[in-house]
Write an enzyme that holds these catalytic residues in place. Structure first.
Site, PDB file in Angstrom:
ATOM      1  CG  ASP A  99      -1.543   0.814   1.599  1.00 21.16           C
ATOM      2  OD1 ASP A  99      -2.327   1.868   0.352  1.00 21.16           O
ATOM      3  OD2 ASP A  99      -2.963   0.749   2.496  1.00 21.16           O
TER       4      ASP A  99
ATOM      5  CG  ASP B  37      -3.292   3.539  -3.455  1.00 23.32           C
ATOM      6  OD1 ASP B  37      -3.880   3.047  -3.722  1.00 23.32           O
ATOM      7  OD2 ASP B  37      -3.571   4.394  -2.369  1.00 23.32           O
ATOM      8  CD  GLU B  38      -4.999  -1.685  -0.763  1.00 21.38           C
ATOM      9  OE1 GLU B  38      -5.645  -2.627  -0.058  1.00 21.38           O
ATOM     10  OE2 GLU B  38      -5.824  -0.698  -1.146  1.00 21.38           O
TER      11      GLU B  38
END
Length: 470
Positions: free
Chosen positions: A11, A105-106
């Site tokens: 993350d 983003d993950e």
């Protein structure tokens, strides 16, 4: 459930805000808020410096400004975010072919599927995670990531939360219950304030407390599906596999709010923000869709979806947002909404543009110039714009409090705070503030120190939109 810790969750920390701080030296170490900047805007991401003042995602921007008035409020640059995301996802695919991106983003990674990672012991897995974090920082120009590794997706995500910010946490197989026990029940996905309050009345505060409730008690309190899921997660049970992206049949964005929301205007703003994110993902995949779906979960966990099918495929954020907010208008929100999502299905690889060209009267085209905020205080600038320049901080006073701006001003080019620009003489920079026919630019890039500030006419031919630096 696996016997080895072979599920990795990465993350990126405060991603949107971190990209802005990376690319704008004057904002490094300062509070930065990315999201909608108008009177009804909603925060998308806040830097850790802004979070210290209580600013959170899905918060109204007006409230964020009240909590942290000296922050830089930026409208966001999805081209830059996508570029950074591609670098990170590329690095993860070097580890394993099974990478499941959840957002820009993950992502989850199945280490057991990688030729070089399937037989690693815990110590080498930890070293791998540190190497990945270092490579991410190096390849992205300084972005940090938190990495969690465990025997399931649920525990890996919990581990990455425990690692935040900028750390690594490995849950040793056999210690899952020990790791979960002291955590607040809010650590379990989907447990918001309403559920937490219901559980508190039963004396349940931690996951260990929750584990003491029988399944019939939970299903009676929360319903069959959610009660069963919560019962399993409290015991660390999660059998979901890491699934790499296959043929995309739909795209969606959803979020669970920290507190139930009844204000229809806030929900409409969130739906509009989500529609923009769906549009960006569609365009990033070179796709479009015909069916817009709105997903809502009420305070009591009752979940509904409503859909509308368009005349032809589109990737236009305005069209998606108009449709989603139209669906929202049909829903009773008075009892509180805990989750909202916007999705697109009926995929195609073409767009029927003529059906979705914006009308001349489209509200998005008539948005007043005073939607733009002036981040100069957070930029730490001692140099002020030249005399006569009006930045966004002074637009309301200049344009009047009625919320309308003369058509002659609206017709001029508008520059969003934070957007990349290039000037024929001064070179690359970013929009520091705008309004009343003027635009103020700070000339700096990620490779320079904090740069000077200059103000120009908004229609200055020497100033043009910039491109995202690779």
């Amino acid at each position: 459930m696996r016997r080895q810790a072979t599920v990795l969750h990465l993350d990126l920390d405060a991603f949107f805000a971190a990209v802005e701080q990376r690319d704008k030296p004057s904002l490094r170490g300062k509070p930065v808020v990315v999201g909608g900047l108008g009177a009804r805007g909603v925060v998308s991401t806040a830097s850790y410096e802004a979070r210290e003042y209580g600013v959170r995602s899905a918060m109204r921007t007006a409230e964020a400004r009240a909590r942290c008035p000296h922050a830089a409020y930026l409208s966001g640059r999805f081209d830059a975010y996508r570029a950074a995301s591609r670098v990170v996802m590329g690095r993860l695919r070097e580890i394993s072919p099974l990478v499941e991106p959840l957002s820009l983003d993950e992502a989850f990674v199945d280490l057991a599927a990688g030729e070089t990672t399937r037989d690693l012991d815990l110590e080498r897995i930890r070293l791998l995670a540190e190497q990945v974090r270092g490579d991410v920082a190096e390849r992205t120009g300084g972005l940090t990531a938190s990495v969690g590794i465990a025997s399931s997706k649920f525990l890996a995500k919990i581990a990455s939360e425990l690692a935040k910010p900028d750390g690594v946490h490995v849950v040793t197989p056999g210690t899952e219950l020990e790791v979960l026990a002291p955590l607040s029940v809010r650590a379990i996905p989907g447990v918001g304030p309403v559920t937490a309050e219901r559980l508190r009345r039963l004396g349940v505060h931690t996951v260990a407390d929750l584990r003491g409730l029988d399944l019939p008690d939970l299903t009676s309190l929360l319903g069959s599906a959610y009660g069963t899921s919560l019962h399993a997660l409290a015991r660390g049970e999660d059998h979901r596999a890491v699934v790499a992206e296959r043929e995309t049949k739909s795209l969606s964005v959803e979020d669970t709010f920290e507190t139930d929301i009844t204000d229809r205007r806030i929900l409409a703003d969130v739906a509009t923000m989500m529609s923009r994110r769906v549009s960006e993902r569609l365009r990033g995949n070179g796709m479009s869709g015909r069916t817009v779906t709105l997903k809502i979960r009420h305070h009591d966990f009752e979940t509904h979806t409503r859909s509308a099918t368009l005349a032809g495929p589109t990737d236009d954020a305005r069209v998606i947002a108009r449709t989603a907010t139209g669906l929202l208008a049909e829903i009773d929100t008075s009892s509180g909404i805990r989750l909202l999502g916007v999705g697109m299905s009926g995929m195609a690889d073409w767009v029927q543009d003529d059906l979705f060209a914006p009308d001349d009267d489209d509200p998005a085209d008539d948005a007043p110039a005073d939607d733009h905020a002036d981040p100069r205080e957070a930029a730490g600038a001692d140099d002020r714009p030249p005399s006569g320049a009006t930045t966004a901080a002074g637009v309301d006073a200049a344009a009047g409090t009625g919320g309308s701006t003369p058509r002659t001003l609206r017709a001029r080019p508008r520059w969003s705070p934070g957007a990349d620009v290039v000037h024929a003489e001064h070179g690359p920079g970013w929009v520091w503030g705008s309004g009343i026919g003027r635009v103020t630019v700070r000339f700096e890039t990620r490779h320079t120190g904090p740069g000077p500030v200059r103000t120009f006419d908004a229609d200055d031919p020497s100033l043009r939109p910039g491109t995202v630096e690779p």
